[in-house]
Design a protein around this motif. Sequence first.
Motif, PDB file in Angstrom:
ATOM      1  N   THR A 137       8.660  69.158 -47.731  1.00  0.00           N
ATOM      2  CA  THR A 137      10.005  68.627 -47.506  1.00  0.00           C
ATOM      3  C   THR A 137      10.935  69.749 -47.059  1.00  0.00           C
ATOM      4  N   SER A 138      11.695  69.453 -46.011  1.00  0.00           N
ATOM      5  CA  SER A 138      12.610  70.452 -45.458  1.00  0.00           C
ATOM      6  C   SER A 138      13.645  70.878 -46.500  1.00  0.00           C
ATOM      7  N   ALA A 139      14.013  72.149 -46.464  1.00  0.00           N
ATOM      8  CA  ALA A 139      15.027  72.668 -47.404  1.00  0.00           C
ATOM      9  C   ALA A 139      16.348  71.925 -47.214  1.00  0.00           C
ATOM     10  N   ALA A 151      10.273  58.972 -44.031  1.00  0.00           N
ATOM     11  CA  ALA A 151      11.297  59.865 -43.473  1.00  0.00           C
ATOM     12  C   ALA A 151      12.454  59.965 -44.463  1.00  0.00           C
ATOM     13  N   ASN A 152      13.208  61.055 -44.400  1.00  0.00           N
ATOM     14  CA  ASN A 152      14.360  61.210 -45.296  1.00  0.00           C
ATOM     15  C   ASN A 152      15.407  60.133 -45.008  1.00  0.00           C
ATOM     16  N   SER A 153      15.550  59.799 -43.711  1.00  0.00           N
ATOM     17  CA  SER A 153      16.428  58.669 -43.370  1.00  0.00           C
ATOM     18  C   SER A 153      15.506  57.480 -43.104  1.00  0.00           C
ATOM     19  N   TYR A 154      14.892  57.003 -44.162  1.00  0.00           N
ATOM     20  CA  TYR A 154      13.747  56.085 -44.063  1.00  0.00           C
ATOM     21  C   TYR A 154      14.092  54.764 -43.384  1.00  0.00           C
ATOM     22  N   CYS A 155      13.035  54.021 -43.021  1.00  0.00           N
ATOM     23  CA  CYS A 155      13.237  52.683 -42.486  1.00  0.00           C
ATOM     24  C   CYS A 155      12.395  51.692 -43.271  1.00  0.00           C
ATOM     25  N   ALA A 212       4.846  66.786 -44.030  1.00  0.00           N
ATOM     26  CA  ALA A 212       5.840  66.843 -45.114  1.00  0.00           C
ATOM     27  C   ALA A 212       5.916  65.494 -45.837  1.00  0.00           C
ATOM     28  N   GLN A 213       5.877  64.416 -45.060  1.00  0.00           N
ATOM     29  CA  GLN A 213       5.929  63.082 -45.681  1.00  0.00           C
ATOM     30  C   GLN A 213       4.685  62.846 -46.532  1.00  0.00           C
ATOM     31  N   GLN A 214       3.540  63.331 -46.016  1.00  0.00           N
ATOM     32  CA  GLN A 214       2.286  63.169 -46.742  1.00  0.00           C
ATOM     33  C   GLN A 214       2.358  63.915 -48.077  1.00  0.00           C
ATOM     34  N   GLN A 215       2.933  65.105 -48.037  1.00  0.00           N
ATOM     35  CA  GLN A 215       3.061  65.899 -49.252  1.00  0.00           C
ATOM     36  C   GLN A 215       3.999  65.197 -50.244  1.00  0.00           C
ATOM     37  N   ARG A 216       5.079  64.589 -49.719  1.00  0.00           N
ATOM     38  CA  ARG A 216       6.009  63.853 -50.601  1.00  0.00           C
ATOM     39  C   ARG A 216       5.285  62.709 -51.318  1.00  0.00           C
ATOM     40  N   ARG A 243      18.859  63.450 -41.089  1.00  0.00           N
ATOM     41  CA  ARG A 243      18.257  63.307 -39.756  1.00  0.00           C
ATOM     42  C   ARG A 243      17.772  64.654 -39.242  1.00  0.00           C
ATOM     43  N   ALA A 244      18.567  65.707 -39.523  1.00  0.00           N
ATOM     44  CA  ALA A 244      18.143  67.051 -39.100  1.00  0.00           C
ATOM     45  C   ALA A 244      16.853  67.429 -39.838  1.00  0.00           C
ATOM     46  N   ALA A 245      16.793  67.055 -41.125  1.00  0.00           N
ATOM     47  CA  ALA A 245      15.588  67.362 -41.914  1.00  0.00           C
ATOM     48  C   ALA A 245      14.373  66.641 -41.324  1.00  0.00           C
TER      49      ALA A 245
END
Length: 468
Positions: free
Chosen positions: A455-457, A294-298, A146-150, A442-444
């Motif tokens: 990417t998660s819905a 990540a959606n809650s990136y670092c 998913a991250q790769q697709q983003r 975080r759930a995503a």
Amino acid sequence: MTSTAPATSPTFVNGDVSFWYREGGLPARRPALPGDLDVDVALVGGGLTGLWTAYYLKQAQPDLRIAVLEKEFAGFGASGRNGGWLSAEPPGQMHRYAKAHGWPAAVAMQREMFSSVDEVIRVAAAEGIEADIRKDGLLHVATNAAQQQRLRDRLPSLRAEGWGEDDLVELDADQLAERVRVAGARSAQWSPHCARIQPAKLVRGLADVVERMGVAIYEGTEVTEIRPGEAVTRLGTVRATNVIRALEGFTAGLRGSHRDWLPMNSSMIVTEPLEQSVWDEIGWRGAELIGDEANSYCYIQRTTDGRIAIGGRGIPYMYGSHVDQRGETRTATQLQLQAILRQHFPATRNTAIDHTWSGVLGVPRDWCATVHLDQRTGLGWAGGYVGHGVTTTNLAGRTLRDLILRQDTDLVRLPWVGRRVRGWEPEPLRWLGVRSLYVAYRAADRHENSGLARTSAIARLANVISGR
Ligand SMILES: Cc1cc2nc3c(=O)[nH]c(=O)nc-3n(C[C@H](O)[C@H](O)[C@H](O)COP(=O)(O)OP(=O)(O)OC[C@H]3O[C@@H](n4cnc5c(N)ncnc54)[C@H](O)[C@@H]3O)c2cc1C
């Protein structure tokens, strides 16, 4: 079994402003405001926004009387606590800037961000500010499908926003591994427009420079109210033609400003210096900054003394826009950051955490930074950089200089100038909303780690609600 305490070193510190002050210690305080004062420009807040504005104003017009009013000490806020990414990432959503002012204006803003990185490096060299600066670029790394697709999906819009072939280079897993081995990495994007800095050295050095230029910095001086022509403190009132609010994440503490920018918390950990064998396993020889997708990136940096510093959201927001003062970080957040460190770099499995700290940055409701001066009242501000303030404060400083000196330059026509900011929702909606969003992100991430291709819905819905 999940550990309930992070692995810490014998010299571990929690808070005390930030790790970046361990070298040299917290600065001795400058004197506080001695009483009422008349100046031309009062800058409220002694972070990079206030200091860059002072620097460029004084350089352009040496006889200007300028005072910086700082509650604690110059560099106490995010400017002395950040992850040290001097990056060209835009401080807002380009499509929003473009919607209001057209794409050429948004592209011009991006070009200014590129050149602002070099401007900071230029001034630091010219003024003798030694801040461990090294420009090896920035890596955005994808560690699941998913991250790769983003990363792939983002490329066309970045190209439209002015990131040319040389500004953003795609890397496959092998090419990335030649620079750094991030566990499970599938691909990355590298940009040359980013330098690693040591935040406290930069802000401290800049404060010394502006003071030598003749700017008065008053520390231990809290401004309680700003009104046309005046910055009010308990120690006296500073009368000025221009009063500029440069408080970013602390803005909500000022009367009448509590819904302007959300004080978003960001937390960091830094390891003890890594053994050479650990570096050999990781293979990260340069000073590239690294961010994951990540959606809650670092955000990650390799420090000049061979440690890894890594930051992320932690507790994103405290009820009532409360901000903590000394930067202490809760155990749960330390554990989260430690887990990300070990996940990305398994070779650090036995490495201890040496320091943790937190700070606040400013987030506007539409996630777009602004710089503004009302020529009628003389009141102005800059901020809301959504986590990209290290470079943007420099652009803000030069733009405020031109606005204050009424210079009709390209900078004052950039799309973030004079942009209207919608306020955040009142409490408890604000707290509930922001806390739920980060639970959702975080759930995503967990959802995406289970093998999702896109990417998660949950994250997509959270992005719509947050306006990110
Ligand atoms: C942990 C963390 C990591 C970050 N990482 C990065 C990064 O790697 N790259 C990046 O680009 N950005 C990053 N940021 C954001 C960036 O650091 C900020 O956007 C930027 O430093 C803001 O500078 P500033 O001068 O506007 O605000 P600040 O540096 O916060 O300065 C505001 C100053 O105002 C003072 N103050 C508060 N209230 C009052 C008052 N009432 N009267 C007088 N003074 C007052 C404070 O003490 C403070 O010194 C990060 C932020 C944090 C917290």
